[in-house]
Design a protein around this motif. Structure first.
Motif, mmCIF file in Angstrom:
data_model
loop_
_atom_site.group_PDB
_atom_site.id
_atom_site.type_symbol
_atom_site.label_atom_id
_atom_site.label_comp_id
_atom_site.label_asym_id
_atom_site.label_seq_id
_atom_site.Cartn_x
_atom_site.Cartn_y
_atom_site.Cartn_z
ATOM 1 N N ALA A 321 0.841 -1.200 0.000
ATOM 2 C CA ALA A 321 0.000 0.000 0.000
ATOM 3 C C ALA A 321 0.867 1.237 0.000
ATOM 4 O O ALA A 321 1.995 1.217 0.502
ATOM 5 N N CYS A 322 0.322 2.312 -0.536
ATOM 6 C CA CYS A 322 1.009 3.601 -0.449
ATOM 7 C C CYS A 322 0.759 4.169 0.946
ATOM 8 O O CYS A 322 0.135 3.533 1.785
ATOM 9 N N ALA A 323 1.209 5.394 1.187
ATOM 10 C CA ALA A 323 1.032 5.994 2.516
ATOM 11 C C ALA A 323 -0.443 6.235 2.804
ATOM 12 O O ALA A 323 -0.947 5.899 3.880
ATOM 13 N N GLY A 324 -1.177 6.823 1.857
ATOM 14 C CA GLY A 324 -2.589 7.125 2.070
ATOM 15 C C GLY A 324 -2.798 8.163 3.166
ATOM 16 O O GLY A 324 -1.851 8.773 3.677
ATOM 17 N N LEU A 325 -4.063 8.342 3.560
ATOM 18 C CA LEU A 325 -4.371 9.226 4.686
ATOM 19 C C LEU A 325 -3.919 8.556 5.988
ATOM 20 O O LEU A 325 -3.952 7.335 6.066
ATOM 21 N N GLY A 327 -1.166 10.437 6.076
ATOM 22 C CA GLY A 327 0.170 10.914 5.707
ATOM 23 C C GLY A 327 0.203 11.690 4.418
ATOM 24 O O GLY A 327 1.061 12.552 4.224
ATOM 25 N N CYS A 328 -0.697 11.368 3.488
ATOM 26 C CA CYS A 328 -0.647 12.017 2.182
ATOM 27 C C CYS A 328 -1.964 12.731 1.903
ATOM 28 O O CYS A 328 -3.026 12.093 1.860
ATOM 29 N N ALA A 329 -1.877 14.026 1.702
ATOM 30 C CA ALA A 329 -3.083 14.840 1.499
ATOM 31 C C ALA A 329 -3.777 14.524 0.182
ATOM 32 O O ALA A 329 -4.951 14.849 0.008
ATOM 33 N N LYS A 330 -3.064 13.880 -0.749
ATOM 34 C CA LYS A 330 -3.691 13.564 -2.035
ATOM 35 C C LYS A 330 -4.611 12.345 -1.937
ATOM 36 O O LYS A 330 -5.386 12.069 -2.846
ATOM 37 N N SER A 331 -4.505 11.604 -0.863
ATOM 38 C CA SER A 331 -5.209 10.325 -0.788
ATOM 39 C C SER A 331 -6.705 10.500 -0.560
ATOM 40 O O SER A 331 -7.142 11.401 0.161
ATOM 41 N N ARG A 332 -7.462 9.594 -1.128
ATOM 42 C CA ARG A 332 -8.913 9.592 -0.938
ATOM 43 C C ARG A 332 -9.333 8.700 0.233
ATOM 44 O O ARG A 332 -10.514 8.628 0.556
ATOM 45 N N TRP A 356 -2.631 -1.312 -2.862
ATOM 46 C CA TRP A 356 -3.686 -0.387 -2.466
ATOM 47 C C TRP A 356 -3.107 1.033 -2.543
ATOM 48 O O TRP A 356 -2.054 1.311 -1.958
ATOM 49 N N ALA A 357 -3.800 1.896 -3.268
ATOM 50 C CA ALA A 357 -3.285 3.259 -3.458
ATOM 51 C C ALA A 357 -4.405 4.273 -3.281
ATOM 52 O O ALA A 357 -5.558 4.029 -3.635
ATOM 53 N N GLY A 358 -4.021 5.423 -2.732
ATOM 54 C CA GLY A 358 -5.005 6.467 -2.447
ATOM 55 C C GLY A 358 -5.299 7.363 -3.619
ATOM 56 O O GLY A 358 -6.276 8.125 -3.602
ATOM 57 N N CYS A 359 -4.472 7.317 -4.671
ATOM 58 C CA CYS A 359 -4.745 8.108 -5.870
ATOM 59 C C CYS A 359 -4.003 7.471 -7.048
ATOM 60 O O CYS A 359 -3.266 6.497 -6.876
ATOM 61 N N GLU A 360 -4.191 8.053 -8.222
ATOM 62 C CA GLU A 360 -3.686 7.441 -9.448
ATOM 63 C C GLU A 360 -2.159 7.381 -9.523
ATOM 64 O O GLU A 360 -1.618 6.663 -10.376
ATOM 65 N N ARG A 361 -1.464 8.084 -8.672
ATOM 66 C CA ARG A 361 0.007 8.002 -8.742
ATOM 67 C C ARG A 361 0.516 6.622 -8.317
ATOM 68 O O ARG A 361 1.580 6.205 -8.708
ATOM 69 N N ARG A 362 -0.205 5.945 -7.468
ATOM 70 C CA ARG A 362 0.101 4.560 -7.070
ATOM 71 C C ARG A 362 1.543 4.421 -6.561
ATOM 72 O O ARG A 362 2.288 3.532 -6.992
ATOM 73 N N CYS A 363 1.941 5.317 -5.678
ATOM 74 C CA CYS A 363 3.326 5.302 -5.172
ATOM 75 C C CYS A 363 3.704 3.933 -4.605
ATOM 76 O O CYS A 363 2.919 3.300 -3.896
ATOM 77 N N GLY A 364 4.902 3.497 -4.923
ATOM 78 C CA GLY A 364 5.443 2.260 -4.366
ATOM 79 C C GLY A 364 4.855 0.997 -4.963
ATOM 80 O O GLY A 364 5.039 -0.092 -4.422
HETATM 81 S S1 SF4 Z 1 -0.380 7.068 -4.396
HETATM 82 FE FE1 SF4 Z 1 -1.342 9.093 -4.166
HETATM 83 S S2 SF4 Z 1 -2.306 8.985 -2.163
HETATM 84 FE FE2 SF4 Z 1 -0.788 7.340 -2.231
HETATM 85 S S3 SF4 Z 1 1.072 8.217 -1.351
HETATM 86 FE FE3 SF4 Z 1 1.192 8.458 -3.594
HETATM 87 S S4 SF4 Z 1 0.383 10.539 -3.953
HETATM 88 FE FE4 SF4 Z 1 -0.288 9.926 -1.910
#
Ligand code: SF4
Length: 384
Positions: A321-325, A327-332, A356-364
């Motif tokens: 999973a990415c950081a998400g909320l 930690g990350c303001a972009k996350s839904r 699992w990612a909070g937005c389309e960037r899909r970090c990690g």
């Molecule tokens: S994928 Fe989006 S929500 Fe998740 S850490 Fe990266 S920028 Fe933030």
């Protein structure tokens, strides 16, 4: 050619990133190896300066989150003292992943000296501080676990006395003896920078240059041998592995890549008691090597109670999973909490590796994972 109009903004330990939950610091760990003293400093810093955990990244580095505004200076002081920040100028350039368990079990060659020599050569050359934070060096002992991770420059043992140079995953045709291989890799990194300048580019990766592989190989007098790109490795087998010296290495999965305070406490105690080290991996696992047989069960039990997973069949083996909320303001969504809930209740939305990612960037996102992407009204599976 990919066109970049700015330098990359990868965080470091000094050059921190301002996240929604405070400053985020990333500590480079070439080859993933940490001494007992370094484990102690990192664990203490995580608890005293950050949110109490160390995060493992997909490049085998470590992150501390939730640092107060004045904490990075103290963190840098501690890291410098522990040998984890040998050059402030090079802090984001030291991205080196190496074969896990090299020199202890498997592989054609012990690449640990090679990693140390490369890192020492990197920080000794002021020009190499210009390497982008996305530039990755892989050092594979022949087992094929890290060459497939997409390194810009790679060393891959093809025999006990021969190491091949790869450029963006392509065999350069160049070979070196193990004692000289770090020099070849350093020359390749310099050739990337020279070619980038010649092309008037701000490329972050070698493959972003026009004919990057060919152009860099020519500068090194190599002749690329195009072939299939190696597949990404799968990382070490979870559980206990017997080393060539008869000691045992324990490999534990770290759920969502977060080494929490209880796990850090066990790692500090074990490494201090044995004077040993640990190895963090790009697959969000941690290796505790050099254990005498009689200690293995106790250490595994303590780490298991602290949250690590030693069962390869665990659903945690499939989930990143990415950081998400928060930690990350972009996350839904709070994707980590949602993923943990799905694991606990046996309700993962798909079988197999999933990110699992909070937005389309899909970090990690690891290669080959199915997307579990947070959207306005829940999660979308396999979103393209
Ligand atoms: S994928 Fe989006 S929500 Fe998740 S850490 Fe990266 S920028 Fe933030």
């Amino acid at each position: 050619m990919t066109t970049r109009d700015r330098s990359d903004a990868c965080p470091g330990a000094v050059q921190t990133h301002r996240a929604a939950d405070g400053q985020l610091a990333r500590v480079r760990v070439p080859g993933g190896l940490l001494s007992a003293a370094q484990v102690q400093v990192l664990a203490g810093s995580a608890v005293e300066l950050a949110d109490g955990a160390l995060e493992l990244t997909s490049r085998g580095n470590l992150q501390l989150r939730g640092l107060a505004p004045d904490a990075p200076a103290e963190l840098a002081r501690r890291l410098f003292g522990a040998g984890l920040l040998p050059s402030e100028a090079h802090e984001t350039a030291r991205n080196v992943v190496a074969s896990v368990l090299s020199g202890r079990s498997g592989g054609l060659l012990d690449v640990r000296p090679l990693v140390r020599a490369f890192d020492a050569g990197l920080v000794a050359d002021p020009a190499l501080a210009e390497l982008p934070g996305r530039f990755l060096v892989t050092v594979d002992d022949g087992r094929g676990d890290v060459t497939g991770l997409g390194g810009d420059v790679g060393l891959h043992a093809v025999a006990a006395d021969a190491v091949a140079l790869t450029l963006a995953g392509t065999d350069s045709g160049l070979r070196a003896a193990p004692a000289d291989a770090h020099t070849l890799a350093l020359d390749a990194a310099r050739a990337f920078l020279a070619e980038r300048t010649a092309q008037g580019s701000q490329a972050w990766r070698l493959a972003e240059l026009t004919d990057g592989v060919g152009a860099v190989a020519v500068r090194l007098a190599g002749h690329p041998v195009p072939g299939d790109r190696p597949a990404p490795g799968t990382g070490p087998v979870v559980g206990a592995t017997e080393q060539v010296d008869g000691l045992v290495a324990l490999v534990g999965l770290v759920p969502l890549g977060r080494l929490t305070a209880p796990a850090l406490d066990v790692l500090v105690q074990v490494t201090a008691a044995l004077g040993s080290e640990i190895q963090v991996t790009p697959w969000r696992s941690v290796v505790v090597p050099d254990l005498p047989d009689e200690f293995v069960d106790d250490v595994a039990t303590a780490l298991h109670h602290a949250g690590l997973v030693f069962d390869a069949a665990s659903p945690w083996a499939q989930v990143t999973a990415c950081a998400g909320l928060p930690g990350c303001a972009k996350s839904r969504a709070d994707v980590r909490a949602d993923a943990a809930h799905a694991v606990a209740t046996g309700t993962l939305p798909v079988a197999g590796p999933q990110h699992w990612a909070g937005c389309e960037r899909r970090c990690g996102r690891p290669a080959g994972s199915t997307d579990v992407l947070a959207v306005e009204d829940g999660y979308r599976i396999g979103a393209g």
